[in-house]
Design a protein around this motif. Structure first.
Motif, PDB file in Angstrom:
ATOM      1  N   TRP A   2     -19.221  78.498   7.585  1.00 12.62           N
ATOM      2  CA  TRP A   2     -20.450  79.057   8.160  1.00 12.62           C
ATOM      3  C   TRP A   2     -20.395  80.589   8.143  1.00 12.62           C
ATOM      4  O   TRP A   2     -21.362  81.254   7.755  1.00 12.62           O
ATOM      5  N   VAL A   3     -19.263  81.147   8.532  1.00 10.82           N
ATOM      6  CA  VAL A   3     -19.100  82.603   8.510  1.00 10.82           C
ATOM      7  C   VAL A   3     -19.185  83.103   7.069  1.00 10.82           C
ATOM      8  O   VAL A   3     -19.836  84.112   6.788  1.00 10.82           O
ATOM      9  N   LEU A   4     -18.565  82.396   6.146  1.00 14.86           N
ATOM     10  CA  LEU A   4     -18.612  82.791   4.746  1.00 14.86           C
ATOM     11  C   LEU A   4     -20.045  82.777   4.210  1.00 14.86           C
ATOM     12  O   LEU A   4     -20.436  83.683   3.475  1.00 14.86           O
ATOM     13  N   GLN A   5     -20.836  81.779   4.587  1.00 17.13           N
ATOM     14  CA  GLN A   5     -22.233  81.714   4.138  1.00 17.13           C
ATOM     15  C   GLN A   5     -23.008  82.960   4.574  1.00 17.13           C
ATOM     16  O   GLN A   5     -23.811  83.492   3.813  1.00 17.13           O
ATOM     17  N   GLU A   6     -22.780  83.415   5.781  1.00 17.50           N
ATOM     18  CA  GLU A   6     -23.417  84.651   6.243  1.00 17.50           C
ATOM     19  C   GLU A   6     -22.827  85.842   5.499  1.00 17.50           C
ATOM     20  O   GLU A   6     -23.545  86.760   5.121  1.00 17.50           O
ATOM     21  N   GLY A   7     -21.522  85.818   5.281  1.00  9.69           N
ATOM     22  CA  GLY A   7     -20.857  86.944   4.636  1.00  9.69           C
ATOM     23  C   GLY A   7     -21.300  87.202   3.211  1.00  9.69           C
ATOM     24  O   GLY A   7     -21.430  88.349   2.800  1.00  9.69           O
ATOM     25  N   VAL A   8     -21.559  86.149   2.454  1.00  3.07           N
ATOM     26  CA  VAL A   8     -21.928  86.359   1.048  1.00  3.07           C
ATOM     27  C   VAL A   8     -23.305  86.992   0.900  1.00  3.07           C
ATOM     28  O   VAL A   8     -23.634  87.491  -0.174  1.00  3.07           O
ATOM     29  N   THR A   9     -24.090  87.044   1.960  1.00  2.00           N
ATOM     30  CA  THR A   9     -25.408  87.678   1.892  1.00  2.00           C
ATOM     31  C   THR A   9     -25.324  89.183   2.123  1.00  2.00           C
ATOM     32  O   THR A   9     -26.320  89.881   1.997  1.00  2.00           O
ATOM     33  N   ARG A  10     -24.150  89.681   2.441  1.00  2.00           N
ATOM     34  CA  ARG A  10     -23.999  91.076   2.823  1.00  2.00           C
ATOM     35  C   ARG A  10     -23.595  91.927   1.615  1.00  2.00           C
ATOM     36  O   ARG A  10     -22.783  91.514   0.796  1.00  2.00           O
ATOM     37  N   ALA A  11     -24.121  93.121   1.538  1.00  2.00           N
ATOM     38  CA  ALA A  11     -23.895  93.990   0.378  1.00  2.00           C
ATOM     39  C   ALA A  11     -22.670  94.887   0.528  1.00  2.00           C
ATOM     40  O   ALA A  11     -22.095  95.310  -0.470  1.00  2.00           O
ATOM     41  N   ARG A  12     -22.260  95.192   1.766  1.00  4.54           N
ATOM     42  CA  ARG A  12     -21.207  96.189   1.964  1.00  4.54           C
ATOM     43  C   ARG A  12     -19.831  95.595   2.248  1.00  4.54           C
ATOM     44  O   ARG A  12     -18.863  96.322   2.424  1.00  4.54           O
ATOM     45  N   GLU A  13     -19.742  94.264   2.289  1.00  8.15           N
ATOM     46  CA  GLU A  13     -18.467  93.601   2.522  1.00  8.15           C
ATOM     47  C   GLU A  13     -18.333  92.416   1.569  1.00  8.15           C
ATOM     48  O   GLU A  13     -19.325  91.829   1.160  1.00  8.15           O
ATOM     49  N   GLN A  14     -17.093  92.113   1.272  1.00  8.95           N
ATOM     50  CA  GLN A  14     -16.779  90.949   0.452  1.00  8.95           C
ATOM     51  C   GLN A  14     -15.883  90.047   1.299  1.00  8.95           C
ATOM     52  O   GLN A  14     -14.890  90.516   1.862  1.00  8.95           O
ATOM     53  N   PHE A  15     -16.234  88.760   1.389  1.00  2.53           N
ATOM     54  CA  PHE A  15     -15.541  87.825   2.269  1.00  2.53           C
ATOM     55  C   PHE A  15     -14.791  86.765   1.473  1.00  2.53           C
ATOM     56  O   PHE A  15     -15.245  86.333   0.409  1.00  2.53           O
ATOM     57  N   GLU A  16     -13.671  86.337   2.033  1.00  6.43           N
ATOM     58  CA  GLU A  16     -12.871  85.267   1.445  1.00  6.43           C
ATOM     59  C   GLU A  16     -12.182  84.508   2.576  1.00  6.43           C
ATOM     60  O   GLU A  16     -11.725  85.120   3.545  1.00  6.43           O
ATOM     61  N   ILE A  17     -12.095  83.199   2.454  1.00  7.90           N
ATOM     62  CA  ILE A  17     -11.407  82.388   3.464  1.00  7.90           C
ATOM     63  C   ILE A  17      -9.915  82.359   3.163  1.00  7.90           C
ATOM     64  O   ILE A  17      -9.500  82.108   2.029  1.00  7.90           O
ATOM     65  N   ILE A  18      -9.119  82.626   4.183  1.00 10.69           N
ATOM     66  CA  ILE A  18      -7.664  82.455   4.135  1.00 10.69           C
ATOM     67  C   ILE A  18      -7.343  81.317   5.100  1.00 10.69           C
ATOM     68  O   ILE A  18      -7.458  81.464   6.319  1.00 10.69           O
TER      69      ILE A  18
END
Length: 186
Positions: free
Chosen positions: A23-39
């Motif tokens: 769920w957090v990743l789904q929100e994260g991928v919409t953002r332009a200034r950060e790149q998200f990855e699950i660990i």
């Protein structure tokens, strides 16, 4: 661009934390200034660190978990509350780190019967020891209201509204801490 790890806190096969991380990743991928990855700490074979005299800290042993965590500017800890505190497996995982976390930023998405609030406060103390700037904003999920039948994540509007501002602040702090680490700010 800031790189942010979404870090799970449990290894149980039937855990709901993986849904929260997604769920957090789904929100994260919409953002332009950060790149998200699950660990996912379940993907790493982390032995219990005994901390015997003369034993080098796990981070000095070149463990792949330490190498993975070192790549990021910030972290979102997806935190389950076990017995009013952080899961032991997360504490053990953090014990495998030290310089990899220094001067970085973190936010907490917690869940449990009391929305994980007690575990979140304990984690803040642990993160401070690692010189992590943890943001005030957090996202709290109730196991009673944000999960259907305690197993399927269905965030309430309250939880959904809390996530974006938390990620905004984390992104800002992650970029600021990166400038500190690079020596641009002393």
């Amino acid at each position: 661009m800031a790189s942010i790890a979404i870090v799970t806190s449990t290894v149980r096969p039937d855990r709901v934390g993986a849904q929260v991380a997604d769920w957090v990743l789904q929100e994260g991928v919409t953002r332009a200034r950060e790149q998200f990855e699950i660990i996912d700490i379940a993907a790493y074979d982390l032995p219990v660190w005994a901390g015997r005299p003369g034993e080098p800290p796990p981070s000095a042993q070149g463990h792949e978990f330490a190498q993975a965590m070192a790549r990021f500017d910030g972290y979102v800890f997806v935190l389950a509350e076990y017995n009013h505190s952080v899961p032991g497996v997360l504490k053990n995982a953090l014990d495998h780190l030290q310089p990899e976390l220094h001067t970085k930023a973190a936010a907490i998405v917690s869940y449990g019967s009391a929305m994980g609030a007690r575990a979140a406060e304990h984690l803040r103390g642990i993160l401070s020891e690692y010189h992590i700037a943890h943001v005030r904003e957090s996202t709290l999920l109730s196991i009673f209201h944000d999960f259907h039948e305690f197993t399927d994540l269905r965030p309430t509007p309250f939880a959904q509204a809390a996530l974006a501002p938390m990620l905004d602040r984390l992104g800002t702090w992650s970029r600021a801490m990166s400038a500190i680490r690079s020596g641009d700010i002393d």
